[in-house]
Design a protein around this motif. Structure first.
Motif, short mmCIF file in Angstrom:
data_model
loop_
_atom_site.label_atom_id
_atom_site.label_comp_id
_atom_site.label_asym_id
_atom_site.label_seq_id
_atom_site.Cartn_x
_atom_site.Cartn_y
_atom_site.Cartn_z
N SER A 148 0.85 -1.19 0.00
CA SER A 148 0.00 0.00 0.00
C SER A 148 0.89 1.24 0.00
O SER A 148 1.82 1.34 0.80
N VAL A 149 0.60 2.15 -0.91
CA VAL A 149 1.44 3.34 -1.08
C VAL A 149 0.55 4.57 -1.24
O VAL A 149 -0.55 4.48 -1.81
N GLN A 150 1.03 5.69 -0.78
CA GLN A 150 0.29 6.94 -0.95
C GLN A 150 0.54 7.49 -2.35
O GLN A 150 1.65 7.38 -2.91
N GLU A 151 -0.50 8.06 -2.91
CA GLU A 151 -0.38 8.69 -4.24
C GLU A 151 0.78 9.68 -4.25
O GLU A 151 0.98 10.45 -3.30
N GLY A 152 1.55 9.65 -5.33
CA GLY A 152 2.68 10.55 -5.47
C GLY A 152 3.99 10.00 -4.96
O GLY A 152 5.06 10.51 -5.32
N ARG A 153 3.90 8.96 -4.11
CA ARG A 153 5.13 8.38 -3.57
C ARG A 153 5.64 7.28 -4.49
O ARG A 153 4.99 6.93 -5.48
N ILE A 154 6.76 6.71 -4.14
CA ILE A 154 7.34 5.64 -4.94
C ILE A 154 6.79 4.28 -4.50
O ILE A 154 6.61 4.02 -3.32
N SER A 155 6.49 3.44 -5.48
CA SER A 155 6.12 2.05 -5.21
C SER A 155 7.30 1.18 -5.64
O SER A 155 7.83 1.35 -6.74
N ILE A 156 7.69 0.26 -4.78
CA ILE A 156 8.78 -0.66 -5.11
C ILE A 156 8.28 -2.08 -4.94
O ILE A 156 7.92 -2.49 -3.84
N LEU A 157 8.24 -2.80 -6.05
CA LEU A 157 7.80 -4.19 -6.02
C LEU A 157 9.01 -5.08 -6.28
O LEU A 157 9.79 -4.82 -7.19
N ASN A 158 9.13 -6.12 -5.49
CA ASN A 158 10.32 -6.96 -5.55
C ASN A 158 10.02 -8.35 -6.08
O ASN A 158 8.90 -8.86 -5.95
N CYS A 159 11.07 -8.95 -6.63
CA CYS A 159 10.94 -10.28 -7.22
C CYS A 159 12.29 -10.99 -7.11
O CYS A 159 13.33 -10.39 -7.38
N ASP A 160 12.28 -12.24 -6.71
CA ASP A 160 13.49 -13.04 -6.62
C ASP A 160 13.33 -14.28 -7.49
O ASP A 160 12.23 -14.81 -7.63
N TYR A 161 14.45 -14.75 -8.04
CA TYR A 161 14.37 -15.95 -8.87
C TYR A 161 15.53 -16.88 -8.50
O TYR A 161 16.52 -16.47 -7.90
N THR A 162 15.36 -18.14 -8.83
CA THR A 162 16.37 -19.13 -8.45
C THR A 162 17.08 -19.75 -9.66
O THR A 162 18.18 -20.26 -9.52
N ASN A 163 16.44 -19.71 -10.82
CA ASN A 163 16.98 -20.40 -11.98
C ASN A 163 18.01 -19.51 -12.70
O ASN A 163 17.67 -18.47 -13.25
N SER A 164 19.26 -19.94 -12.71
CA SER A 164 20.32 -19.15 -13.35
C SER A 164 20.17 -19.09 -14.87
O SER A 164 20.83 -18.28 -15.52
N MET A 165 19.34 -19.93 -15.42
CA MET A 165 19.15 -19.93 -16.88
C MET A 165 18.24 -18.78 -17.34
O MET A 165 18.19 -18.47 -18.52
N PHE A 166 17.51 -18.19 -16.42
CA PHE A 166 16.63 -17.08 -16.81
C PHE A 166 17.48 -15.93 -17.34
O PHE A 166 18.45 -15.51 -16.70
N ASP A 167 17.11 -15.43 -18.50
CA ASP A 167 17.88 -14.32 -19.07
C ASP A 167 17.00 -13.18 -19.55
O ASP A 167 17.49 -12.23 -20.16
N TYR A 168 15.72 -13.26 -19.30
CA TYR A 168 14.83 -12.17 -19.69
C TYR A 168 13.72 -12.11 -18.66
O TYR A 168 13.15 -13.13 -18.29
N PHE A 169 13.45 -10.88 -18.23
CA PHE A 169 12.51 -10.69 -17.13
C PHE A 169 11.47 -9.65 -17.52
O PHE A 169 11.78 -8.67 -18.19
N LEU A 170 10.26 -9.90 -17.09
CA LEU A 170 9.16 -9.05 -17.49
C LEU A 170 8.28 -8.74 -16.28
O LEU A 170 8.21 -9.52 -15.33
N TRP A 171 7.61 -7.63 -16.35
CA TRP A 171 6.58 -7.30 -15.37
C TRP A 171 5.26 -7.15 -16.12
O TRP A 171 5.18 -6.51 -17.17
N TYR A 172 4.24 -7.76 -15.54
CA TYR A 172 2.90 -7.65 -16.07
C TYR A 172 2.01 -7.04 -15.01
O TYR A 172 2.21 -7.25 -13.80
#
Lengths: 115, 114
Positions: free
Chosen positions: A12-36
């Motif tokens: 939950s974030v206040q309007e005008g402030r920064i939102s930071i969404l985090n993601c961790d991965y385990t597979n070293s073969m991943f080479d392209y990342f996307l946000w939907y």
């Protein structure tokens, strides 16, 4: 075993402030990342992506950062707007022979931007 | 003028029935997918077709059979429906099979098996 994890189910974030969404991965073969981004009763919509050869990609209010050594990426939204309220999915793909375009998704983070 | 459209949007059916979900894309893409979003909200790939050819088949019961009459359509047929099949099913397409970048998703079909 979840190869892509979003450990915060909600934010939950206040309007005008920064939102930071985090993601961790385990597979070293991943080479392209996307946000939907996903609104209720709609399909996911592509937001921004980053290749593993980069550590930052910016598109307007949205910036994705990639830390390969930590196997971590984050999405920054600044300034946050009420219309940004949605579920955000992190996804990753790997360059494998004939892998098609298989995306591995995280569990999503629900972002609520309060006016 | 929807890019990826799936029908129906909602489907309620009894256990043991056979049902189909249709998907069409008008983007001229070569590759189409079916994803399943389970009760825990995880999106997982089920199938991928490239130019009508199956290229990804994840661990999915063989009660699920995708059919691609042409590269603009990928339908999902499910036999002998079970309670655990209840989920939201998303169709998607991308320009080619090598990159999942900017895969376009349909609005989803919420399947409820009672």
């Amino acid at each position: 075993d979840q190869q892509v994890k979003q450990n915060s189910p909600s934010l939950s974030v206040q309007e005008g402030r920064i939102s930071i969404l985090n993601c961790d991965y385990t597979n070293s073969m991943f080479d392209y990342f996307l946000w939907y981004k996903k609104y209720p009763a709609e399909g996911p919509t592509f937001l921004i992506s980053i290749s593993s050869i980069k550590d930052k990609n910016e598109d307007g209010r949205f910036t994705v950062f990639l830390n390969k050594s930590a196997k971590h990426l984050s999405l920054h939204i600044v300034p946050s707007q009420p219309g940004d309220s949605a579920v955000y999915f992190c996804a990753a793909s790997a360059r494998l022979p004939n892998a098609g375009n298989m995306l591995t998704f995280g569990g999503g983070t629900r972002l609520m931007v309060k006016p | 003028d929807t890019a990826v459209s799936q029908t129906p949007k909602y489907l309620v059916t009894q256990m043991g029935n056979d049902k189909s979900i249709k998907c069409e894309q008008n983007l001229g893409h070569d590759t189409m997918y079916w994803y399943k979003q389970d009760s825990k909200k995880f999106l997982k790939i089920m199938f991928s077709y490239n130019n009508k050819e199956l290229i990804i088949n994840e661990t999915v019961p063989n009660r699920f059979s995708p059919k691609s009459p042409d590269k603009a359509h990928l339908n999902l047929h499910i036999n002998s429906l079970e309670l655990g099949d209840s989920a939201v099913y998303f169709c998607a397409s991308s320009q080619d099979k090598f990159r999942g970048t900017e895969a376009f998703f349909g609005q989803g079909t919420r399947l409820t098996v009672v």
